[in-house]
Design an enzyme around this catalytic site. Structure first.
Site, PDB file in Angstrom:
ATOM      1  N   CYS A 296       0.768  -1.287   0.083  1.00 20.08           N
ATOM      2  CA  CYS A 296       0.061  -0.083  -0.159  1.00 20.08           C
ATOM      3  C   CYS A 296       1.066   1.206  -0.035  1.00 20.08           C
ATOM      4  O   CYS A 296       1.473   1.638   0.909  1.00 20.08           O
ATOM      5  CB  CYS A 296      -0.974  -0.026   1.225  1.00 20.08           C
ATOM      6  SG  CYS A 296      -1.958   1.422   1.573  1.00 20.08           S
TER       7      CYS A 296
ATOM      8  N   CYS B  14      -0.096   3.873   2.490  1.00 22.16           N
ATOM      9  CA  CYS B  14       0.447   3.633   3.757  1.00 22.16           C
ATOM     10  C   CYS B  14       1.612   4.153   4.197  1.00 22.16           C
ATOM     11  O   CYS B  14       1.905   4.422   5.201  1.00 22.16           O
ATOM     12  CB  CYS B  14       0.154   2.020   4.156  1.00 22.16           C
ATOM     13  SG  CYS B  14      -1.556   1.499   3.919  1.00 22.16           S
TER      14      CYS B  14
END
Length: 112
Positions: free
Chosen positions: A36, A39
């Site tokens: 991600c 993230c």
């Protein structure tokens, strides 16, 4: 608690109840994944907030791929999802990366 990343701990399905639900301080859980991008962008922001809010808020990460039980239990559908737990209950949920100033504003009631 397994590992630390820039002031943030990591929790797993196995220790979630003890580390998050049983915590005295409010705990912000960042549901994350290695793949991600947003993230990864959020990691230094949360690291800075963890340092500034030490003693008022604890910040931990949970990898959704390695911890499906807790991810499913709290209905996490996207990463990053930030969920604040207080007294064993989720009290706030935010989805997506955001700049530090905006995140601090959204967490104001938790940090007060």
């Amino acid at each position: 608690m397994t590992t630390y990343t820039e002031g943030m701990g990591e929790v797993t399905d196995a220790d979630f109840a003890a580390e998050v639900l049983g915590a005295e301080l409010p705990v912000l859980v960042k549901f994350t994944a290695e793949w991600c991008g947003p993230c990864r962008q959020l990691r230094p922001v949360l690291g800075a907030i963890a340092a500034e809010a030490a003693g008022r808020l604890r910040i931990v990460e949970m990898d959704v791929d390695r911890n499906p039980e807790t991810t499913l239990r709290y209905g996490v559908l996207g990463t990053p999802t930030l969920m604040v737990f207080r007294g064993g209950e989720p009290v706030k949920s935010l989805v997506g990366a955001r700049p530090k100033r905006r995140l601090l504003a959204e967490l104001e009631d938790v940090l007060a």
